[in-house]
Design a protein around this motif. Structure first.
Motif, PDB file in Angstrom:
ATOM      1  N   GLU A   1      72.346  59.112  26.027  1.00 25.26           N
ATOM      2  CA  GLU A   1      73.131  58.505  27.103  1.00 25.26           C
ATOM      3  C   GLU A   1      73.888  57.283  26.592  1.00 25.26           C
ATOM      4  O   GLU A   1      75.034  57.046  26.992  1.00 25.26           O
ATOM      5  CB  GLU A   1      72.207  58.139  28.263  1.00 25.26           C
ATOM      6  N   ARG A   2      73.254  56.505  25.691  1.00 27.18           N
ATOM      7  CA  ARG A   2      73.946  55.347  25.113  1.00 27.18           C
ATOM      8  C   ARG A   2      75.150  55.800  24.293  1.00 27.18           C
ATOM      9  O   ARG A   2      76.235  55.208  24.380  1.00 27.18           O
ATOM     10  CB  ARG A   2      72.983  54.543  24.236  1.00 27.18           C
ATOM     11  N   GLN A   3      74.955  56.864  23.498  1.00 26.28           N
ATOM     12  CA  GLN A   3      76.058  57.374  22.686  1.00 26.28           C
ATOM     13  C   GLN A   3      77.181  57.927  23.559  1.00 26.28           C
ATOM     14  O   GLN A   3      78.362  57.722  23.251  1.00 26.28           O
ATOM     15  CB  GLN A   3      75.547  58.448  21.733  1.00 26.28           C
ATOM     16  N   ARG A   4      76.803  58.639  24.661  1.00 29.19           N
ATOM     17  CA  ARG A   4      77.842  59.144  25.571  1.00 29.19           C
ATOM     18  C   ARG A   4      78.620  57.994  26.198  1.00 29.19           C
ATOM     19  O   ARG A   4      79.852  58.053  26.324  1.00 29.19           O
ATOM     20  CB  ARG A   4      77.219  60.030  26.648  1.00 29.19           C
ATOM     21  N   ALA A   5      77.901  56.944  26.593  1.00 30.58           N
ATOM     22  CA  ALA A   5      78.570  55.788  27.191  1.00 30.58           C
ATOM     23  C   ALA A   5      79.491  55.115  26.180  1.00 30.58           C
ATOM     24  O   ALA A   5      80.606  54.692  26.520  1.00 30.58           O
ATOM     25  CB  ALA A   5      77.537  54.791  27.717  1.00 30.58           C
ATOM     26  N   GLU A   6      79.039  55.029  24.919  1.00 31.13           N
ATOM     27  CA  GLU A   6      79.855  54.430  23.874  1.00 31.13           C
ATOM     28  C   GLU A   6      81.100  55.282  23.614  1.00 31.13           C
ATOM     29  O   GLU A   6      82.207  54.752  23.436  1.00 31.13           O
ATOM     30  CB  GLU A   6      79.033  54.288  22.599  1.00 31.13           C
ATOM     31  N   GLN A   7      80.938  56.601  23.610  1.00 28.99           N
ATOM     32  CA  GLN A   7      82.079  57.490  23.418  1.00 28.99           C
ATOM     33  C   GLN A   7      83.076  57.364  24.570  1.00 28.99           C
ATOM     34  O   GLN A   7      84.295  57.359  24.352  1.00 28.99           O
ATOM     35  CB  GLN A   7      81.593  58.927  23.278  1.00 28.99           C
ATOM     36  N   GLU A   8      82.545  57.267  25.798  1.00 28.41           N
ATOM     37  CA  GLU A   8      83.435  57.086  26.950  1.00 28.41           C
ATOM     38  C   GLU A   8      84.186  55.763  26.845  1.00 28.41           C
ATOM     39  O   GLU A   8      85.379  55.683  27.166  1.00 28.41           O
ATOM     40  CB  GLU A   8      82.616  57.131  28.246  1.00 28.41           C
ATOM     41  N   HIS A   9      83.467  54.731  26.398  1.00 31.10           N
ATOM     42  CA  HIS A   9      84.119  53.427  26.227  1.00 31.10           C
ATOM     43  C   HIS A   9      85.211  53.511  25.172  1.00 31.10           C
ATOM     44  O   HIS A   9      86.305  52.964  25.360  1.00 31.10           O
ATOM     45  CB  HIS A   9      83.074  52.384  25.828  1.00 31.10           C
ATOM     46  N   GLN A  10      84.922  54.203  24.067  1.00 29.80           N
ATOM     47  CA  GLN A  10      85.928  54.340  23.014  1.00 29.80           C
ATOM     48  C   GLN A  10      87.127  55.136  23.491  1.00 29.80           C
ATOM     49  O   GLN A  10      88.270  54.784  23.181  1.00 29.80           O
ATOM     50  CB  GLN A  10      85.297  55.002  21.788  1.00 29.80           C
TER      51      GLN A  10
END
Length: 265
Positions: free
Chosen positions: A223-232
């Protein structure tokens, strides 16, 4: 197994989990560190595709009371899951034990993690003594008729799966150390990896695509990685929008220098 399969004695008040002992000091086979870690991994990754999670009850080393005619008799599985039984929604109603005549449903699968002190009973190699409760194998197979019984021997890295066929358990042939349970929408197999800092060969659930289901920590990281990808992605979109705005401003300025009016275009 439904509640109607356990007829209650007439005019008798049966004890509840508050009346029955939840532990017995000195009982053989009490959990060690491996039992705790393995049970935790099984519970974290048990996400049946065909059931909502609030209807999936998992337990480890919880007294299982199974016979309303002998309400003090119990077994203590290393781990089990019951489908169609709600989890406790509040701390004050967390179960002390699993009492069949209260829950109304038997476990869907039960597991034992072999240890030297309990191996013979776990594998059905002990006989019932006169005037004594039935063996663990008899309870799972004949009293509760639990569809699947799983035994894992970590000393020899051996997974054994028994399926109830008729009135007896039959051991399944496993070409690989894993088995798909169609009615649960889950597979169970041996996974080599690190769990809570400990490397080893563990029992773990997998999905229909043969992907190991994530632990709580892995799910949090995903979930952290998905959130980071969405932020990017959002940042990239913002940068592209800013580049387009700057490009439009440059074109407008060039048009003005040529005597045109960009506002009229």
């Amino acid at each position: 197994m439904e509640l109607q399969d356990f007829p209650l004695p007439p005019h008798e008040t049966l004890p509840t989990m508050y009346d029955l002992p939840s532990e017995l000091p000195g009982e053989p086979g009490l959990p060690d560190e491996f039992h705790r870690l393995q049970a935790d991994l099984l519970s974290q990754t048990c996400r049946p595709a065909n059931w909502p999670l609030d209807q999936v009850f998992t337990a480890c080393d919880l007294n299982l009371y199974y016979d309303p005619h002998h309400p003090r008799w119990y077994k203590r599985p290393d781990w089990f899951v019951t489908l169609g039984v709600s989890r406790a929604a509040r701390q004050e109603i967390l179960r002390w034990s699993y009492v069949i005549w209260q829950e109304g449903r038997s476990p869907s699968i039960v597991m034992e993690l072999l240890s030297p002190g309990t191996e013979a009973e776990d594998l059905g190699q002990t006989l019932r003594e006169i005037n004594q409760p039935p063996t663990k194998w008899e309870v799972y197979e004949q009293f509760l008729r639990i569809p699947y019984y799983v035994v894992y021997d970590r000393y020899h890295n051996q997974l054994r799966v028994f399926r109830l066929e008729g009135f007896r358990y039959r051991e399944l042939e496993l070409p690989q150390p894993r088995h798909w349970l169609e009615d649960m929408g889950l597979g169970l197999g041996l996974w080599q990896g690190r769990f809570q800092g400990t490397e080893g060969l563990w029992l773990r659930w997998y999905d229909q695509d043969n992907h190991w289901l994530p632990t709580d920590a892995e799910q949090t990281e995903q979930e952290r990685q998905r959130a980071e990808q969405e932020h990017q992605r959002a940042e990239q979109e913002h940068q592209r929008a800013e580049q387009e705005r700057q490009r439009a401003e440059r074109l407008a300025e060039q048009l003005r220098q040529l005597g045109g009016d960009p506002d009229r275009l």
